[in-house]
Design an enzyme around this catalytic site. Sequence first.
Site, PDB file in Angstrom:
ATOM      1  N   GLU A   1     -12.379 -18.169  32.327  1.00  0.00           N
ATOM      2  CA  GLU A   1     -11.972 -17.785  31.018  1.00  0.00           C
ATOM      3  C   GLU A   1     -12.776 -17.532  30.053  1.00  0.00           C
ATOM      4  OE1 GLU A   1      -8.353 -19.137  27.569  1.00  0.00           O
ATOM      5  OE2 GLU A   1      -9.353 -20.529  29.083  1.00  0.00           O
TER       6      GLU A   1
ATOM      7  N   LYS B   1      -5.046 -12.455  26.295  1.00  0.00           N
ATOM      8  CA  LYS B   1      -3.982 -13.641  26.270  1.00  0.00           C
ATOM      9  C   LYS B   1      -2.958 -13.646  25.379  1.00  0.00           C
ATOM     10  CE  LYS B   1      -4.786 -18.699  26.406  1.00  0.00           C
ATOM     11  NZ  LYS B   1      -5.564 -19.853  26.269  1.00  0.00           N
TER      12      LYS B   1
ATOM     13  N   CYS C   1      -5.694 -19.355  31.455  1.00  0.00           N
ATOM     14  CA  CYS C   1      -5.369 -20.572  31.335  1.00  0.00           C
ATOM     15  C   CYS C   1      -3.959 -21.150  30.877  1.00  0.00           C
ATOM     16  CB  CYS C   1      -6.265 -21.133  30.015  1.00  0.00           C
ATOM     17  SG  CYS C   1      -6.687 -22.942  29.814  1.00  0.00           S
TER      18      CYS C   1
END
Length: 319
Positions: A47, A132, A166
């Site tokens: 990430e 994200k 994540c």
Amino acid sequence: MASFPAFRAAAVQAAPVFLDTAATVEKACRLIETAAAKGARLIAFPEVFVSAYPYWNWTLNPVQGGPWFERLYRSAIDVPGPEVATLCAAAREAGAHVVIGVNERDPYSAGTLYNSVLLIGADGELLGVHRKLVPTWAEKLTWGHGDGSSVRVHETSIGRLGALACGENTNPLARFALLAQGEQVHVASYIALPVAPPDYDMADAIRLRSAAQSFEGKTFTVVACSTISEEMVELLGHDEATRKLLRREHCALSGVFGPDGRPIGEPLIDAEGIVYADLDLAKSIQAKQMHDVIGHYNRFDVFSLTLDRTRRSGLSFTD
């Protein structure tokens, strides 16, 4: 019709050259070359590997973290941009698919960054950019929200490929949205999280989430997590307690999980390195005979999910 190729995947566990974009991209290109030389056709990176995770959000108050945000903004990249072109060229040279996390600048706002994942084809073409959807906890001080436009699975020569960053891998609806598009290979990118609460074991949390994704979907999950370098400890450790915290163990795990939820080989914990695994996507066929949550083992007359893939913008033009 889905294909079921067999190939080698590589999960990179490494630290960026903190806040140094050019040096981090160069390091990524070296790692791509190394993994490809070992036969990897899919190479997954952590990430926001390019080129920093905002650990200061967890150790400083928002006012103290302001100058750090500006440093992160200046080291972030534009998509498309020269750094993306360099990574695409490295993927093309290696003949490998590359999935890598970056800090992406908003094209119009100097105050907004996105935690983005680039999916690059083996021909060097940018397949997609996933932002994200929801920054996790303290991350809300740094990143804006993505939208459903990037919740997509990409048809590739190594199968149907998807990715989440994540904490998104904890979101059952996000995971199901990819599975329902026929995802066969899932890339989960993470950061080392030594700043978590004392009773939270990040390595175990990653293992649990990855096993769940693979077992529920009968897919392969390639997990790439960052590490904390001593350079980062010295740069971010504003006092001895913070330096001790950043050196916490068991806060990173990378590896590959099969359709039975078990790791293929031994995952790597904390240390820098590359985990390799040979994947045979046909292994998912018999597994799905038992539980196919996107097919016979579901009740779509009872349950339904709508994915809005509209690209959101602060301004719409009518001319």
